[in-house]
Design a protein around this motif. Structure first.
Motif, PDB file in Angstrom:
ATOM      1  N   GLU A 139       0.822  -1.207   0.000  1.00 10.91           N
ATOM      2  CA  GLU A 139       0.000   0.000   0.000  1.00 10.91           C
ATOM      3  C   GLU A 139       0.856   1.257   0.000  1.00 10.91           C
ATOM      4  O   GLU A 139       0.542   2.231  -0.659  1.00 10.91           O
ATOM      5  CB  GLU A 139      -0.944   0.015   1.207  1.00 10.91           C
ATOM      6  CG  GLU A 139      -2.339  -0.377   0.822  1.00 10.91           C
ATOM      7  CD  GLU A 139      -3.318  -0.215   1.967  1.00 10.91           C
ATOM      8  OE1 GLU A 139      -3.350   0.851   2.606  1.00 10.91           O
ATOM      9  OE2 GLU A 139      -4.043  -1.181   2.205  1.00 10.91           O
ATOM     10  N   THR A 172      -0.440   7.582  -5.315  1.00 17.83           N
ATOM     11  CA  THR A 172      -1.607   8.352  -4.886  1.00 17.83           C
ATOM     12  C   THR A 172      -1.482   9.766  -5.454  1.00 17.83           C
ATOM     13  O   THR A 172      -1.253  10.725  -4.724  1.00 17.83           O
ATOM     14  CB  THR A 172      -1.723   8.406  -3.345  1.00 17.83           C
ATOM     15  OG1 THR A 172      -0.489   8.901  -2.823  1.00 17.83           O
ATOM     16  CG2 THR A 172      -2.036   7.049  -2.753  1.00 17.83           C
ATOM     17  N   ARG A 190      -2.274  13.413  -7.172  1.00 26.35           N
ATOM     18  CA  ARG A 190      -3.335  14.409  -7.239  1.00 26.35           C
ATOM     19  C   ARG A 190      -3.847  14.368  -8.672  1.00 26.35           C
ATOM     20  O   ARG A 190      -3.082  14.123  -9.604  1.00 26.35           O
ATOM     21  CB  ARG A 190      -2.782  15.805  -6.966  1.00 26.35           C
ATOM     22  CG  ARG A 190      -2.333  15.999  -5.557  1.00 26.35           C
ATOM     23  CD  ARG A 190      -1.810  17.418  -5.391  1.00 26.35           C
ATOM     24  NE  ARG A 190      -1.338  17.600  -4.046  1.00 26.35           N
ATOM     25  CZ  ARG A 190      -1.277  18.762  -3.448  1.00 26.35           C
ATOM     26  NH1 ARG A 190      -1.649  19.849  -4.101  1.00 26.35           N
ATOM     27  NH2 ARG A 190      -0.835  18.860  -2.216  1.00 26.35           N
ATOM     28  N   ARG A 219     -12.332  13.660  -3.944  1.00 28.72           N
ATOM     29  CA  ARG A 219     -12.423  12.239  -3.596  1.00 28.72           C
ATOM     30  C   ARG A 219     -13.780  11.674  -4.037  1.00 28.72           C
ATOM     31  O   ARG A 219     -14.818  12.266  -3.763  1.00 28.72           O
ATOM     32  CB  ARG A 219     -12.248  12.072  -2.085  1.00 28.72           C
ATOM     33  CG  ARG A 219     -12.043  10.649  -1.641  1.00 28.72           C
ATOM     34  CD  ARG A 219     -11.726  10.549  -0.166  1.00 28.72           C
ATOM     35  NE  ARG A 219     -10.509  11.286   0.201  1.00 28.72           N
ATOM     36  CZ  ARG A 219      -9.269  10.801   0.077  1.00 28.72           C
ATOM     37  NH1 ARG A 219      -9.085   9.608  -0.423  1.00 28.72           N
ATOM     38  NH2 ARG A 219      -8.231  11.517   0.460  1.00 28.72           N
TER      39      ARG A 219
END
Length: 165
Positions: free
Chosen positions: A7, A12, A14, A48
């Motif tokens: 993970e 991740t 933007r 999100r």
């Protein structure tokens, strides 16, 4: 590999989405933010749980107070930034705005100072370099009728891409 370790290695980025709108002379609509020195295209960060297309439509509505149809994806650009981390940027085809849509534009007063059409030849002077490359690639993609994948605003692996739209 432990799940936690895997993970931590997952990207991740933007994400942001914007649209290119055109006038009858194929000039591009640019917006002048109150908080940046250069011009931009209408758009902004994806929230999100929001799709890139939904974010593009929301940002256009918030910034310009119009709800035009948004067409196909023109450019997908992977744009890492030392300051802000990895980014994935989507540029959609907003098409040619009708006279009625143009008349309905109302700038977000806390965000934008102006919205004007500019010829593609002026993009290098008006936009930051990576956005100018992205917008010119999007104009080319629109002309060719296919989506263009970019890295840092340029075709990867030495693929051919002209600097002129």
């Amino acid at each position: 590999m432990a799940e936690n370790e895997q993970e931590q290695r997952m990207a991740t980025p933007r994400m942001a989405a914007g649209a290119l709108f055109f006038d009858g002379q194929d000039q591009v609509l640019l917006v002048k933010p109150s908080y940046k020195p250069k011009w931009e295209i209408p758009g902004g960060y994806i929230e999100r749980g929001e799709s890139p297309l939904a974010a593009c439509m929301r940002e256009v509505r918030e910034e310009l107070a119009i709800t035009p149809s948004i067409g196909p994806l023109l450019v997908l650009d992977w744009a890492p930034s030392d300051a802000e981390g990895d980014k994935v940027l989507y540029v959609f085809d907003g098409g040619q705005l009708s006279p009625e849509e143009l008349a309905e534009i109302k700038l977000a007063p806390d965000e934008l100072l102006a919205a004007e059409f500019h010829p593609a030849a002026d993009l290098d002077q008006l936009l930051i370099p990576r956005l100018a490359r992205r917008v010119k690639a999007a104009i080319r993609a629109r002309g060719h009728g296919h989506t263009q994948y970019l890295e840092h605003g340029m075709p990867p692996n030495g693929e051919k891409g002209s600097d002129t739209p």
